[in-house]
Motif scaffolding. Structure first.
Motif, short mmCIF file in Angstrom:
data_model
loop_
_atom_site.label_atom_id
_atom_site.label_comp_id
_atom_site.label_asym_id
_atom_site.label_seq_id
_atom_site.Cartn_x
_atom_site.Cartn_y
_atom_site.Cartn_z
N HIS A 70 0.58 -1.37 0.25
CA HIS A 70 0.10 0.06 -0.19
C HIS A 70 0.55 1.20 0.10
CE1 HIS A 70 -3.51 -2.17 0.58
NE2 HIS A 70 -3.34 -2.75 1.70
N PRO A 71 0.47 2.53 -0.49
CA PRO A 71 1.01 3.71 -0.63
C PRO A 71 1.29 4.46 0.71
CG PRO A 71 -0.82 3.83 -1.63
CD PRO A 71 -1.10 2.38 -1.02
N ILE A 72 1.96 3.74 1.64
CA ILE A 72 2.11 4.27 3.10
C ILE A 72 3.11 5.31 3.16
CG2 ILE A 72 1.06 2.28 4.10
CD1 ILE A 72 3.99 1.62 4.75
N GLY A 73 3.77 5.89 2.09
CA GLY A 73 4.74 6.85 2.20
C GLY A 73 4.71 7.98 2.85
N PRO A 74 3.42 8.85 2.65
CA PRO A 74 3.23 10.19 3.60
C PRO A 74 3.19 9.76 4.92
CG PRO A 74 1.84 9.99 1.65
CD PRO A 74 2.58 8.52 1.57
N LEU A 75 2.51 8.48 5.29
CA LEU A 75 2.63 8.32 6.90
C LEU A 75 4.05 8.05 7.46
CD1 LEU A 75 -0.69 6.05 6.76
CD2 LEU A 75 -0.31 8.51 7.61
N VAL A 76 4.79 7.25 6.49
CA VAL A 76 6.12 6.85 7.22
C VAL A 76 7.07 8.11 6.94
CG1 VAL A 76 8.30 5.59 6.46
CG2 VAL A 76 5.92 4.56 6.11
N GLU A 77 6.66 8.90 6.27
CA GLU A 77 7.78 10.22 6.07
C GLU A 77 7.20 11.26 7.30
OE1 GLU A 77 6.84 11.93 2.21
OE2 GLU A 77 8.03 10.10 1.14
N ALA A 78 6.06 11.27 7.40
CA ALA A 78 5.67 12.36 8.65
C ALA A 78 6.08 11.69 9.84
CB ALA A 78 4.02 12.36 8.75
N ARG A 79 6.22 10.36 10.06
CA ARG A 79 6.63 9.77 11.31
C ARG A 79 8.13 9.95 11.36
NH1 ARG A 79 6.16 9.05 16.54
NH2 ARG A 79 6.56 7.03 17.26
N ALA A 80 8.64 9.83 10.52
CA ALA A 80 10.33 9.87 10.33
C ALA A 80 10.38 11.39 10.86
CB ALA A 80 10.72 9.66 9.06
N ARG A 81 9.84 12.22 10.20
CA ARG A 81 10.14 13.84 10.52
C ARG A 81 9.77 14.12 12.14
NH1 ARG A 81 7.42 14.78 5.45
NH2 ARG A 81 5.48 15.15 6.64
N GLU A 82 8.49 13.45 12.66
CA GLU A 82 8.31 13.38 14.03
C GLU A 82 9.33 13.05 14.97
OE1 GLU A 82 5.22 11.20 16.81
OE2 GLU A 82 4.42 12.09 14.97
N LEU A 83 9.98 12.01 14.30
CA LEU A 83 11.27 11.46 14.99
C LEU A 83 12.49 12.03 14.83
CD1 LEU A 83 10.04 7.60 14.75
CD2 LEU A 83 10.01 8.83 16.96
N GLY A 84 12.63 13.00 14.07
CA GLY A 84 13.93 13.52 13.63
C GLY A 84 14.87 12.67 13.00
N VAL A 85 14.56 11.76 12.20
CA VAL A 85 15.30 10.89 11.41
C VAL A 85 15.10 10.99 9.95
CG1 VAL A 85 15.94 9.55 13.36
CG2 VAL A 85 13.92 8.88 11.95
N ALA A 86 14.31 11.78 9.41
CA ALA A 86 13.61 11.86 7.95
C ALA A 86 14.97 11.87 6.97
CB ALA A 86 12.98 13.26 7.84
N ALA A 87 15.94 12.28 7.11
CA ALA A 87 17.26 12.33 6.66
C ALA A 87 17.89 11.20 6.37
CB ALA A 87 18.48 13.15 7.06
N ALA A 88 17.30 9.99 7.28
CA ALA A 88 17.94 8.69 7.16
C ALA A 88 16.92 7.74 6.49
CB ALA A 88 17.98 8.14 8.59
N VAL A 89 15.82 8.19 5.75
CA VAL A 89 15.05 7.53 5.28
C VAL A 89 14.97 7.60 3.72
CG1 VAL A 89 12.50 6.56 5.26
CG2 VAL A 89 13.47 7.42 7.35
N THR A 90 14.89 6.34 3.10
CA THR A 90 14.90 6.21 1.69
C THR A 90 13.85 5.59 1.23
OG1 THR A 90 17.42 6.31 1.26
CG2 THR A 90 16.22 5.52 -0.54
N SER A 91 12.96 6.19 0.15
CA SER A 91 11.75 5.22 -0.29
C SER A 91 11.95 5.27 -1.75
CB SER A 91 10.62 6.10 0.22
OG SER A 91 10.18 7.29 -0.39
N LEU A 92 11.15 4.19 -2.23
CA LEU A 92 11.12 3.91 -3.87
C LEU A 92 10.07 3.10 -4.20
CD1 LEU A 92 13.58 1.35 -5.03
CD2 LEU A 92 13.65 2.14 -2.68
#
Length: 304
Positions: free
Chosen positions: A157-179
Motif C-alpha cells: 500500500h502507498p504508506i509513504g506519506p505516513l512513514v515520512e511524517a513519522r520519520a520527521r516527527e522522530l527527527g530521522v527523516a534524512a535517514a529514510v529512503t523510499s522507492l
C-alpha cells in the motif's frame, strides 16, 4: 468505588453465550466500551457486564480507580449507583482505525484493486538514536510493511506519506529512503502471491480470522433464538465481538486480494462480523430503553 452490599449478584449469567474468547476483554477496554453518547458509564451496568465477561468486582474497582487517578474519568455516587463520566472522548481506547477498517471492507468488495506497485522503505538510523529507530520500525510494521533485510521494508500500500511524517516527527527523516517497484524479487521469488506468502505470516493471520468467524457464528446462533437478550448480555456480546475483531485485525497487513490465497478467511470473517453486528444492534433487549454505548454507533458505521 465499592458495590452496594445489597446489589444483585455479578457472577456470569448462565444465559450468556458459552463461547471461548480467543481475545479476553481487558477491563480498561470494557469501561471505555460502555461509555454512552452522553459520556457517562452506569456503574451498575459496568459491574453486571464485567461479571458476564468473567471479571471480578475487585478488577473493576481497581481499574476505575486507575482511570479516575489518570484524569480520564470522574465519578459521582457510590457502588453500583455511581456514574462515571468521561473527561475527554474515550472512544480511542477501543475504536479501530476507521480508515483501516473501511479499506478492509473495500478490498473485500473488490473496490480497491492492487495496482501492482510495491512500496519500499530503507533507513539507517545510528545506535545513538535507537529509540527513534525502533519507533520507526514499529510504525512500518503497524502500517503493514514486512522486513526484507536489515532496515529495508516492503508494503503493498502507498504508506509513504505516513512513514515520512513519522520519520520527521522522530527527527530521522534524512535517514529514510523510499522507492517503488513493480518487479520486486526476493531470493529469486518474483511472483507477487508467492512473495506475500514468504514475507507475511499469512497462516497465523488466517487462523485469527477463523476464530473471529467462529465467534461471530456463535453470536448469530444466540441472536437467532426467540427469547430476547437481557441488556447486559447484549452489551457483553457487543464488547466481546469488538475485542475479537480487534484481535483478528491487529496483525493483518490488509494485503490486496491479488496477493492472498483464495478463498481468504479474512473476507469471510469480516462479512460474518458485519452481519452479526447489524443483528446485534437491531436485536431487541428486555429493557430496550437503556441508552446504548457509543460502541454500537461506531461499529455499526464501520461494518455497514
Amino acid at each position: 468505588m465499592t458495590p452496594d452490599a445489597a446489589a444483585p449478584d455479578s457472577s456470569p449469567d448462565s444465559s450468556a453465550v458459552p463461547v471461548p474468547d480467543p481475545a479476553p476483554v481487558p477491563t480498561r477496554m470494557l469501561v471505555h466500551a460502555l461509555v454512552r453518547e452522553d459520556g457517562t458509564v452506569d456503574a451498575g451496568e459496568l459491574y453486571t457486564v464485567a461479571g458476564l465477561l468473567g471479571m471480578t468486582d475487585q478488577q473493576v474497582r481497581l481499574c476505575v480507580k486507575r482511570l479516575v487517578a489518570e484524569g480520564r474519568f470522574t465519578h459521582e455516587g457510590r457502588g453500583r449507583k455511581a456514574v462515571l463520566r468521561a473527561v475527554a472522548d474515550a472512544t480511542g481506547a477501543y475504536a479501530p482505525d476507521a480508515a483501516y477498517v473501511r479499506l478492509a471492507y473495500r478490498q473485500d468488495h473488490g473496490l480497491a484493486p492492487w495496482d501492482g506497485v510495491w512500496h519500499l522503505f530503507a533507513f539507517a538510523v545510528p545506535e545513538s538514536e535507537r529509540a527513534a529507530r525502533d519507533a520507526l520500525r514499529d510504525t512500518l510494521l503497524h502500517l503493514g510493511a514486512a522486513p526484507l533485510h536489515g532496515g529495508l521494508y516492503a508494503c503493498a500500500h502507498p504508506i509513504g506519506p505516513l512513514v515520512e511524517a513519522r520519520a520527521r516527527e522522530l527527527g530521522v527523516a534524512a535517514a529514510v529512503t523510499s522507492l517503488t517497484s513493480t518487479d520486486l524479487r526476493v531470493g529469486g521469488v518474483v511472483d507477487p502471491p508467492a512473495l506475500a506468502a514468504a514475507l507475511w505470516p499469512l497462516d497465523g493471520i488466517a487462523a485469527r480470522h477463523d476464530e473471529l468467524a467462529d465467534f461471530a457464528r456463535s453470536c448469530l446462533d444466540r441472536l437467532g433464538r426467540p427469547e430476547p437478550l437481557a441488556s447486559a448480555e447484549r452489551l457483553s456480546l457487543a464488547v466481546r465481538l469488538a475485542a475479537v475483531f480487534s484481535y483478528a485485525m491487529t496483525p493483518d497487513p490488509l494485503l490486496p486480494a491479488e496477493l492472498l490465497p483464495r478463498p481468504w478467511p479474512g473476507t469471510r470473517a469480516r462479512h460474518l462480523m458485519a452481519t452479526c453486528w447489524t443483528a446485534l444492534a437491531r436485536h431487541p433487549a428486555t429493557n430496550g430503553s437503556t441508552p446504548l454505548p457509543r460502541l454500537f454507533a461506531l461499529y455499526e458505521d464501520l461494518a455497514g
